[in-house]
Design an enzyme around this catalytic site. Sequence first.
Site, PDB file in Angstrom:
ATOM      1  CE  LYS A 130     -16.131  -3.328  -3.988  1.00 38.62           C
ATOM      2  NZ  LYS A 130     -14.905  -4.078  -4.253  1.00 38.62           N
ATOM      3  CG  ASN A 131     -12.407  -1.349  -3.436  1.00 40.82           C
ATOM      4  OD1 ASN A 131     -13.016  -2.382  -3.144  1.00 40.82           O
ATOM      5  ND2 ASN A 131     -12.236  -0.954  -4.676  1.00 40.82           N
ATOM      6  NE  ARG A 152      -7.467  -9.009  -6.945  1.00 41.36           N
ATOM      7  CZ  ARG A 152      -6.207  -9.413  -6.763  1.00 41.36           C
ATOM      8  NH1 ARG A 152      -5.904 -10.656  -6.984  1.00 41.36           N
ATOM      9  NH2 ARG A 152      -5.309  -8.580  -6.351  1.00 41.36           N
ATOM     10  CB  CYS A 193     -11.274 -11.444 -11.672  1.00 43.90           C
ATOM     11  SG  CYS A 193     -10.658  -9.836 -12.053  1.00 43.90           S
ATOM     12  NE  ARG A 235      -7.360  -7.687 -10.110  1.00 45.94           N
ATOM     13  CZ  ARG A 235      -8.533  -7.298  -9.597  1.00 45.94           C
ATOM     14  NH1 ARG A 235      -9.640  -7.746 -10.141  1.00 45.94           N
ATOM     15  NH2 ARG A 235      -8.604  -6.531  -8.548  1.00 45.94           N
ATOM     16  CE  LYS A 294       0.869  -2.413 -13.600  1.00 50.22           C
ATOM     17  NZ  LYS A 294       0.320  -3.531 -14.385  1.00 50.22           N
ATOM     18  CB  VAL A 313      -4.910  -0.752  -4.435  1.00 50.90           C
ATOM     19  CG1 VAL A 313      -5.799  -0.362  -3.270  1.00 50.90           C
ATOM     20  CG2 VAL A 313      -4.903   0.359  -5.477  1.00 50.90           C
ATOM     21  CG  ASP A 362     -12.160   0.461  -9.520  1.00 44.37           C
ATOM     22  OD1 ASP A 362     -11.995   0.368  -8.292  1.00 44.37           O
ATOM     23  OD2 ASP A 362     -11.655  -0.331 -10.335  1.00 44.37           O
ATOM     24  CB  ILE A 381      -5.090  -0.182 -14.057  1.00 41.35           C
ATOM     25  CG1 ILE A 381      -4.836   1.295 -13.741  1.00 41.35           C
ATOM     26  CG2 ILE A 381      -4.958  -1.061 -12.813  1.00 41.35           C
ATOM     27  CD1 ILE A 381      -3.558   1.601 -12.984  1.00 41.35           C
ATOM     28  NE  ARG A 421     -17.908  -8.826  -5.634  1.00 45.06           N
ATOM     29  CZ  ARG A 421     -16.769  -8.661  -6.307  1.00 45.06           C
ATOM     30  NH1 ARG A 421     -16.651  -9.107  -7.526  1.00 45.06           N
ATOM     31  NH2 ARG A 421     -15.748  -8.049  -5.766  1.00 45.06           N
TER      32      ARG A 421
HETATM   33  C1  EPZ Z   1      -7.727  -2.795  -6.148  1.00 38.70           C
HETATM   34  O1  EPZ Z   1      -7.490  -4.048  -6.732  1.00 38.70           O
HETATM   35  C2  EPZ Z   1      -9.233  -2.632  -6.090  1.00 38.70           C
HETATM   36  N1  EPZ Z   1      -9.814  -3.692  -5.276  1.00 38.70           N
HETATM   37  C3  EPZ Z   1      -9.809  -2.683  -7.504  1.00 38.70           C
HETATM   38  O2  EPZ Z   1     -11.202  -2.428  -7.399  1.00 38.70           O
HETATM   39  C4  EPZ Z   1      -9.163  -1.580  -8.341  1.00 38.70           C
HETATM   40  O3  EPZ Z   1      -9.640  -1.680  -9.659  1.00 38.70           O
HETATM   41  C5  EPZ Z   1      -7.638  -1.757  -8.321  1.00 38.70           C
HETATM   42  O4  EPZ Z   1      -7.168  -1.746  -6.953  1.00 38.70           O
HETATM   43  C6  EPZ Z   1      -6.911  -0.651  -9.082  1.00 38.70           C
HETATM   44  O5  EPZ Z   1      -7.217   0.581  -8.542  1.00 38.70           O
HETATM   45  C7  EPZ Z   1      -9.756  -3.573  -3.930  1.00 38.70           C
HETATM   46  O6  EPZ Z   1      -9.227  -2.625  -3.385  1.00 38.70           O
HETATM   47  C8  EPZ Z   1     -10.417  -4.668  -3.128  1.00 38.70           C
HETATM   48  P1  EPZ Z   1      -3.787  -3.639  -8.017  1.00 38.70           P
HETATM   49  P2  EPZ Z   1      -6.002  -4.680  -6.670  1.00 38.70           P
HETATM   50  O7  EPZ Z   1      -3.007  -4.603  -7.199  1.00 38.70           O
HETATM   51  O8  EPZ Z   1      -5.289  -4.223  -5.468  1.00 38.70           O
HETATM   52  C9  EPZ Z   1      -1.082  -5.740 -11.337  1.00 38.70           C
HETATM   53  C10 EPZ Z   1     -13.489  -2.883  -7.684  1.00 38.70           C
HETATM   54  O9  EPZ Z   1     -14.111  -2.624  -8.690  1.00 38.70           O
HETATM   55  N2  EPZ Z   1      -0.458  -6.445 -10.199  1.00 38.70           N
HETATM   56  O10 EPZ Z   1      -3.666  -2.180  -7.720  1.00 38.70           O
HETATM   57  O11 EPZ Z   1      -6.129  -6.134  -6.923  1.00 38.70           O
HETATM   58  C11 EPZ Z   1      -2.562  -6.085 -11.492  1.00 38.70           C
HETATM   59  O12 EPZ Z   1      -2.691  -7.247 -12.272  1.00 38.70           O
HETATM   60  C12 EPZ Z   1     -12.105  -3.491  -7.776  1.00 38.70           C
HETATM   61  O13 EPZ Z   1     -13.888  -2.628  -6.528  1.00 38.70           O
HETATM   62  C13 EPZ Z   1       0.536  -7.371 -10.471  1.00 38.70           C
HETATM   63  O14 EPZ Z   1       0.893  -7.617 -11.606  1.00 38.70           O
HETATM   64  O15 EPZ Z   1      -5.326  -4.009  -7.943  1.00 38.70           O
HETATM   65  C14 EPZ Z   1      -3.110  -4.853 -12.171  1.00 38.70           C
HETATM   66  O16 EPZ Z   1      -2.828  -4.924 -13.557  1.00 38.70           O
HETATM   67  C15 EPZ Z   1     -11.879  -4.031  -9.148  1.00 38.70           C
HETATM   68  N3  EPZ Z   1       1.116  -8.024  -9.418  1.00 38.70           N
HETATM   69  C16 EPZ Z   1      -2.289  -3.727 -11.551  1.00 38.70           C
HETATM   70  O17 EPZ Z   1      -1.098  -4.348 -11.035  1.00 38.70           O
HETATM   71  C17 EPZ Z   1       0.744  -7.780  -8.107  1.00 38.70           C
HETATM   72  O18 EPZ Z   1       1.323  -8.403  -7.189  1.00 38.70           O
HETATM   73  C18 EPZ Z   1      -2.978  -2.982 -10.422  1.00 38.70           C
HETATM   74  O19 EPZ Z   1      -3.489  -3.944  -9.555  1.00 38.70           O
HETATM   75  C19 EPZ Z   1      -0.282  -6.840  -7.874  1.00 38.70           C
HETATM   76  C20 EPZ Z   1      -0.867  -6.170  -8.935  1.00 38.70           C
END
Ligand code: EPZ
Length: 422
Positions: free
Chosen positions: A23-24, A95, A121, A126, A166, A169, A310, A332, A402
């Site tokens: 999915k991701n 999201r 969320c 996020r 940081k 993804v 995850d 994370i 989902r």
């Molecule tokens: C992706 O979310 C995935 N979703 C998430 O999967 C997954 O848990 C996550 O990456 C971590 O691996 C999709 O790919 C659609 P991040 P993402 O940006 O990109 C902080 C699922 O279960 N951050 O890597 O939103 C953030 O708050 C979902 O399928 C900032 O502070 O995660 C988090 O603490 C849940 N500012 C950390 O970084 C930013 O601009 C990692 O978030 C971006 C992120």
Amino acid sequence: MKKFVIKGPIRGAKGEVNISGAKNSCLPLMAASLLFKHKVVLRNVPIVEDVFTMIKLLKSLGSKVNIDKSKKILEIVNTRKHKLIVPYKLVSTMRAGVLTMGPLLGKYQNRNIYVAKSGGCSLGVRDINYHLAGFEKLGAKNFLTRGYVKIISRNGLKGSTYKFPKVTVTGTANLIMASIFLKGEQLLKNISIEPEVIDLINFLNNSGAKIEFLRNRTIRIKGVKELISANHKIIGDRIEAFSYLCVGAITKGNVKVLGVDPNFLKSELKVLKKMGCKILIGKNFISLSITKKLLPVKIKTGPYPQYATDNMPILLALLTNVLGKSEINETIFSNRFMAAPELSRMGAKILINNNIAHVQGQKFLNAAECISSDLRTTFSLILGAMSANGTSKIHRIYHGLRGYENLTGKMKQIGIKIKIEN
Ligand code: EPZ
């Protein structure tokens, strides 16, 4: 609202599960189709709710999208100019709608783009501040207006160097997509190297983009004029694969997952082996069997190739049934232990302190009614119910549907009956 009804304890799950496309990976690939003037074909598409939400989102922008559910093929054609407003009602339910920012900015460099800012969320804040800071470095200004992020690059996008504070993804995916057509070249540092991001990079490079790795987490993107049409098979879903392997572990059975690259799960498989699970791997399968008592373990989540956040709620449920003290350090998200209070209603002993879960494994749990709050918590509670004495009910299962394709059907393939009741 629908609920899962599971009569436990369930022992000896046995059989093979065909893993769906990730999915991701599918969601960013669908967003990337906005960059194309020609047809984009995606294969091995997971038939899950989020994909249909992204289809609605692309159609609302003006894309033509056809899905063949039985063949799991998506065809997306973007001939006409797009609308440049990504509506709140779609981003609020998924999201990943934020992934349209990069391609829209990359393709419509001198127009105003409005993308609804996704809310928080259950996992915690996020934010997208790293995404927006990266766009700024490219020369795109952004303003928040009535819950929408307005992005504008009056003089087009120019190559620069941006180091993510940081690993993010979707932030990495967004900046890659925004940089495809820029003038000059863009250096991105401290990027995410999750398999789903690599899948996006391969997809774009196979379509004429120029993205190359200079070092492990540094890429250089040279702007190109346009992309040719694409036909891409989405990688297998490593989170779904791990979820079903843990069904084998918690029921002390023998489960084989097909259609996933074991290299995507190196950290997770190391943990399962350390616990005493017997693991066999092949080119695109992993099988798990239990031949001895499982041992407690201590893990820490982190950006790939570390243990995936995850996959953490899934392991948490398994550890509640492994005698002894286990420990999970979640690095994370600030609120990723949503399964813990619900598992505790089944008798699990979990103490959370400073984002570290201390688990005292029990011989078994006791059935309870519980409420799911997000995608991975749903599967975690299903595992808990499998190990519990009695009939458990899990409410708000739409969270799980989902992201897990044909969940009850796949469980049936390994001998597990999960009823869905209204
Ligand atoms: C992706 O979310 C995935 N979703 C998430 O999967 C997954 O848990 C996550 O990456 C971590 O691996 C999709 O790919 C659609 P991040 P993402 O940006 O990109 C902080 C699922 O279960 N951050 O890597 O939103 C953030 O708050 C979902 O399928 C900032 O502070 O995660 C988090 O603490 C849940 N500012 C950390 O970084 C930013 O601009 C990692 O978030 C971006 C992120």
